[in-house]
Design an enzyme around this catalytic site. Sequence first.
Site, PDB file in Angstrom:
ATOM      1  N   ASP A   1       1.590   2.293  -6.933  1.00 54.61           N
ATOM      2  CA  ASP A   1       1.883   3.090  -5.906  1.00 54.61           C
ATOM      3  C   ASP A   1       2.688   4.221  -6.283  1.00 54.61           C
ATOM      4  OD1 ASP A   1       3.207   3.367  -3.086  1.00 54.61           O
ATOM      5  OD2 ASP A   1       2.411   1.685  -2.707  1.00 54.61           O
TER       6      ASP A   1
ATOM      7  N   ARG B   1      -2.267  12.317   7.182  1.00 49.43           N
ATOM      8  CA  ARG B   1      -0.794  12.434   7.366  1.00 49.43           C
ATOM      9  C   ARG B   1      -0.440  12.692   5.778  1.00 49.43           C
ATOM     10  NH1 ARG B   1       1.557   7.956   4.934  1.00 49.43           N
ATOM     11  NH2 ARG B   1       0.862   6.016   5.168  1.00 49.43           N
TER      12      ARG B   1
ATOM     13  N   GLU C   1       9.414   3.493   1.907  1.00 52.43           N
ATOM     14  CA  GLU C   1       8.913   4.551   1.068  1.00 52.43           C
ATOM     15  C   GLU C   1      10.056   5.664   0.756  1.00 52.43           C
ATOM     16  OE1 GLU C   1       6.700   5.499  -0.781  1.00 52.43           O
ATOM     17  OE2 GLU C   1       5.214   4.257  -0.852  1.00 52.43           O
TER      18      GLU C   1
END
Length: 289
Positions: free
Chosen positions: A195, A98, A17
């Site tokens: 995404d 998170r 990522e």
Amino acid sequence: MTAQVTCVWDLKATLGEGPIWHGDTLWFVDIKQRKIHNYHPATGERFSFDAPDQVTFLAPIVGATGFVVGLKTGIHRFHPATGFSLLLEVEDAALNNRPNDATVDAQGRLWFGTMHDGEENNSGSLYRMDLTGVARMDRDICITNGPCVSPDGKTFYHTDTLEKTIYAFDLAEDGLLSNKRVFVQFALGDDVYPDGSVVDSEGYLWTALWGGFGAVRFSPQGDAVTRIELPAPNVTKPCFGGPDLKTLYFTTARKGLSDETLAQYPLAGGVFAVPVDVAGQPQHEVRLV
């Protein structure tokens, strides 16, 4: 679009990522393996650094070496030589949230989202961090992803991956968001999810496709105009790099893939490079002082 695709690092990342281009090199993370990675295209050198917890994004700092990074415990400062130091705790640990994706705008403001680590509820929020502090800009988000800004600085994009929706906002000079609206709604009946995203110099949005084997380029009006195919099912985020910012780098993930699928797509979890005709925007740096 028939693209020239090169796997530049067969890393087999669990959850690659957050790629950024900084110092003529590519930086990115593997969230679940708790790693920060650095690839030097000019030499082929590769470096990796351990993080003390899940690490989710990096952002360079104005006038300083090192990065602002997201860890499960909050927002930290990281330098390869000295390690990590906490800048701020974002949310109550009891939420089991998170940080996830992030971007920096031209004013040096850090935009980042949080999400439930188990991906089970919509406890995530979108935050803006600047010299005045941290402000919540949106809330009730399942998986925050893809924050990015148009070249003129007037449109902000943000994605809720589980809702399969990319939103657009009006972005004021003072960093306030307004006029939230659906920019792209993905089909609800399949397993392809938007995404991470990045905006090129023409104002077109490149969005990685989790479960979609590639990425799509959307016009400022939300029309899909170009698609790049990659030999990995779960594509997580693009970024522009190279000396002319005309190389798209993509991180990918092995998370959630069966042994059969991994055998069929052995480069899943790798980092890919694709030359494109339209350059990206420069990587902005976080202003801490």
